[in-house]
Scaffold this motif. Structure first.
Motif, PDB file in Angstrom:
ATOM      1  N   LYS A  77      -1.133  -3.433  -0.028  1.00 24.23           N
ATOM      2  CA  LYS A  77      -0.029  -2.294   0.260  1.00 24.23           C
ATOM      3  C   LYS A  77       0.697  -2.453   1.260  1.00 24.23           C
ATOM      4  N   PHE A  78       0.271  -3.189   2.106  1.00 20.23           N
ATOM      5  CA  PHE A  78       1.106  -3.634   3.345  1.00 20.23           C
ATOM      6  C   PHE A  78       2.300  -4.406   2.784  1.00 20.23           C
ATOM      7  N   ALA A  79       2.012  -5.138   1.745  1.00 20.43           N
ATOM      8  CA  ALA A  79       3.557  -5.609   1.056  1.00 20.43           C
ATOM      9  C   ALA A  79       4.212  -4.811   0.532  1.00 20.43           C
ATOM     10  N   ASP A  80       3.525  -3.806  -0.132  1.00 22.47           N
ATOM     11  CA  ASP A  80       4.690  -2.698  -0.817  1.00 22.47           C
ATOM     12  C   ASP A  80       5.252  -1.898   0.345  1.00 22.47           C
ATOM     13  N   TRP A  81       4.581  -1.749   1.279  1.00 23.89           N
ATOM     14  CA  TRP A  81       5.424  -0.992   2.447  1.00 23.89           C
ATOM     15  C   TRP A  81       6.568  -1.802   2.869  1.00 23.89           C
ATOM     16  N   TYR A  82       6.298  -3.245   3.055  1.00 22.09           N
ATOM     17  CA  TYR A  82       7.295  -4.177   3.497  1.00 22.09           C
ATOM     18  C   TYR A  82       8.638  -4.016   2.389  1.00 22.09           C
ATOM     19  N   CYS A  83       8.057  -4.257   1.388  1.00 26.83           N
ATOM     20  CA  CYS A  83       9.332  -4.090   0.277  1.00 26.83           C
ATOM     21  C   CYS A  83       9.953  -3.049   0.351  1.00 26.83           C
ATOM     22  N   GLN A  84       9.587  -1.799   0.761  1.00 22.59           N
ATOM     23  CA  GLN A  84      10.407  -0.636   0.868  1.00 22.59           C
ATOM     24  C   GLN A  84      11.230  -0.716   2.078  1.00 22.59           C
ATOM     25  N   LEU A  85      10.681  -1.341   3.148  1.00 20.26           N
ATOM     26  CA  LEU A  85      11.354  -1.575   4.335  1.00 20.26           C
ATOM     27  C   LEU A  85      12.334  -2.666   4.292  1.00 20.26           C
ATOM     28  N   TRP A  86      12.268  -3.487   3.469  1.00 20.25           N
ATOM     29  CA  TRP A  86      13.292  -4.666   3.331  1.00 20.25           C
ATOM     30  C   TRP A  86      14.454  -4.180   2.296  1.00 20.25           C
ATOM     31  N   ALA A  87      14.220  -3.575   1.207  1.00 18.20           N
ATOM     32  CA  ALA A  87      15.076  -2.996   0.126  1.00 18.20           C
ATOM     33  C   ALA A  87      16.018  -1.860   0.626  1.00 18.20           C
ATOM     34  N   GLU A  88      15.203  -1.018   1.284  1.00 15.70           N
ATOM     35  CA  GLU A  88      16.161   0.234   1.500  1.00 15.70           C
ATOM     36  C   GLU A  88      16.937  -0.141   2.858  1.00 15.70           C
ATOM     37  N   SER A  89      16.511  -0.987   3.827  1.00 16.65           N
ATOM     38  CA  SER A  89      17.198  -0.966   4.821  1.00 16.65           C
ATOM     39  C   SER A  89      18.423  -2.200   4.711  1.00 16.65           C
TER      40      SER A  89
END
Lengths: 453, 453
Positions: B270-282
């Motif tokens: 789930k850390f990786a899911d959190w990271y995906c939001q951070l990367w994609a939306e930013s």
């Protein structure tokens, strides 16, 4: 009877600048048909067996499940990749959210479900702490019979069982190849209940073999309905697979790099993971069938609506135009709930709306916003989610992916790229015959301190 | 003290044909530094607040959690995107696998945790069926105070609470903006316990605000350690963020399309899911800061080792060379278990090996196999997983992503691309002021029957 439709409106020229015009639609359906004819030949020759699984007798599986009903509080499935992803998709779609927190009677006497996939000590420890050996059935699944993660986890769990129960073999089922492999040999010698994966059914195409069906049946799911859905798809709606394949082939040829599957329901979250394996492992290939080096394959991406509107949508809409989207809509959400009173008049507009309605509105809004940004999308619409529809959808995609691969002249049924890593791991673990790989590993795996910060 | 390292060996020239040579390393660190200096300025001006969260007082949160301890069997967090992904990462990494199946006393009196993110009726129904209103604390989180999914789910849950308990307000906490928005107004009028998200902390950067910390503290996690880890990263190891950003900037400039985060542990899934939001939306942005249309952004992809060796690795190794890999290695896995006896001598080589060892061997093998295929990778190595390390890793990536974005002259802190879809949804839902969007929707959302198969 099913009610599943494939909607390609937002991938055709009349709606989308980059879409297919009517000549291209025919042209690309013809291309898809080339892939389909190749698939048919492989099936007819008996090389590929997954479509024939719809004709199997299910009595031995359901009888077995019936015999075990009520006897175990927990089912631990030991398997990874093709041996677990299909089951996870089934469990996520068809069992309640928080199923493992329900009581034995709330679950109708069916066991809780734990998936021991990764060789992650923390996960395995907590599965063991959550379960009692005397009350646990361990289902170990490996097509080859020797998958290192599965064998390792099983050895740990076998010891755990043996220390506590008198007849551990009454707590074990094996699902593996009918002839070859360690697991088969062991299950035969020890007279363990065993189900077989047909030789011509590969891991990622095995969900309708005992790999998916035995655990599903143990969990009380209607596997006959699942098979019926898969069968009806083949019998009456192959056209949908051809159309979907045509769209994917078109956009692959256009250079689109990423294939997004975005169901608008949390129940198909793991279905999307299953799909990602199917797509990635089938289509990511270095060589075509003639041995030409092509480094082929687009990248599957899982996304769940409406959640990822708050995560990935920003990139989908404003990032590069390199993605094809496949939405899944559920027309009638189970247990839909209306908002009848609201906390503040500011949100009066929600009154009378249901959560399911809201979810679907969000899907339509996203479809249109992406269309306006000239991003291609297709949509699969299902009336409800149940065993029948899930079976249908899985078979649909198990046709689509090989059709795409075979059209592009690659082998969608092998996975040669995973061998090298396996060999290094065997070498590191000290398996006899892999000494060369230790040497190769030592030569290649050089880490300089100056690059460790 | 931390023990976290960033290893870039397999992204530099001495190991990898496409890697950075020593001149490029300096050059790209300078580029990363440009992004970093811009970030510093935004922080100094007070526009961006997430780095300052490490200096907040935590007493009010921990005191609140202490007051609630033992009083509730269930905690339902209502939130989506930035309001839930950070917490999910924390729960997945730090609580036991199958935590919700443990008994009240096994959990030390801390509540079970349910995340009501999606407006998925099935999920929400089963959360309500699993919980008793009288025994449930509902924590509703929305920065803006008006997120439609959150408000909708909360309305359903509020009704459910109100019908069963006398003082529903004792069962609710609100986390929202200190001044604006529906939730703040409502919580003030109804005297509901409320925590605030600082104005200059956006959703995907809010895990160290009450958004992540209040639920984490209610679950018995040591939030002071989490903050300490984040603080130590900033104080002593910013260099790691610069190096990592340098590598990412280099490969983005080289045209690599996909950024894969692949922890080798299920605990960081789930850390990786959190990271995906951070990367994609930013990073997914149509315009740069000067208004030039650039359709910028690469696509984050979550992958979990060793699971995805049986799913995505085939594509990673044999598909197109368009991905940069970031592995995470855990040196010492909690509760590691040795295989002491084996079921068959064929697997004698596993004897004496531990699951954690095996997992890490598989990581090394994958690193090398990808390196041999000339695919760039970096690796973050942590000694263990705990609150401190998780805090550290989250802050590391919260620096890396904006540094990359600011270097490329985009705004990593907004998400303008999600507005259009929201407006259509508001229109469809009948919110006053959005009538124009109904018209626009009707004009744009045309579906022809001939394209529905």
């Amino acid at each position: 009877m099913h009610n599943i439709k494939v909607d390609i409106n937002f991938a055709v020229k009349s709606s989308l600048k980059s879409g297919l015009d009517s000549i291209e639609i025919d042209e690309y359906k013809d291309k898809a048909n080339i892939g389909y004819q190749k698939l048919l030949k492989l099936v007819d020759k008996g090389d590929i067996g997954f479509p024939k699984l719809v004709d199997q007798a299910l009595d031995n599986i359901t009888a077995y499940a019936k015999k075990k009903l009520g006897k175990f509080n927990d089912l631990v499935v030991v398997g990874i990749g093709g041996s677990s992803l299909g089951l996870e998709a089934i469990v996520n779609a068809l069992l309640p959210h928080g199923y493992n927190s329900l009581t034995f009677s709330e679950r109708g006497g069916f066991p809780r479900i734990w998936i021991a996939d990764n060789v992650d000590p923390y996960k395995i420890q907590w599965i063991m702490k959550n379960c009692q050996p005397s009350d646990t059935l361990v289902c170990v699944i490996s097509k080859s019979g020797g998958t290192v993660e599965t064998v390792s986890n099983f050895n740990i769990l076998y010891k755990w069982l043996s220390e506590e129960v008198e007849k551990p073999k009454d707590h074990i089922i094996v699902i593996t190849d009918p002839e070859k492999g360690l697991l088969r040999k062991w299950s035969e010698e020890n007279e363990i209940d065993t189900f077989f994966v047909p030789k011509n059914v590969g891991g990622r195409f095995s969900v309708f073999s005992p790999v998916g069906l035995v655990p599903a049946s143990l969990l009380g799911l209607e596997i006959d309905k699942m098979i019926e859905g898969a069968k009806d798809f083949i019998a009456t709606n192959l056209q949908q697979a051809l159309v979907l394949s045509a769209i994917y082939i078109f956009y692959i040829e256009k250079g689109y790099k990423i294939n997004v599957l975005m169901p608008y329901t949390s129940r198909l979250s793991k279905f999307a993971d299953w799909y990602c394996q199917l797509w990635a492992e089938s289509l990511g290939k270095r060589y075509d069938k003639d041995g030409k080096e092509i480094f082929f394959g687009t990248t599957p991406l899982k996304s769940v609506g409406a959640i990822d509107q708050h995560s990935l949508l920003q990139l989908f809409k404003e990032g590069p135009d390199d993605k094809v989207f496949t939405f899944i809509e559920v027309l009638n959400h189970d247990a839909d709930k209306k908002i009848v009173s609201v906390m503040d008049e500011e949100v009066d507009y929600l009154k009378g709306k249901s959560l399911g309605e809201l979810l679907n509105y969000e899907l339509y809004a996203t479809e249109l916003a992406l269309k306006n940004a000239n991003r291609p999308s297709v949509k699969i619409v299902t009336d409800i989610i149940d065993e029948y529809r899930l079976g249908y959808l899985m078979m649909l995609f198990m046709y689509v992916v090989p059709i795409v691969g075979l059209y592009f002249n690659i082998n969608p049924f092998d996975q040669p790229g995973v061998e090298e890593g396996k060999n290094y791991a065997y070498g590191l673990l000290g398996l006899r015959g892999f000494e060369d790989y230790i040497k190769k590993f030592e030569q290649g795996y050089l880490k300089l301190d100056e690059y460790i910060i």
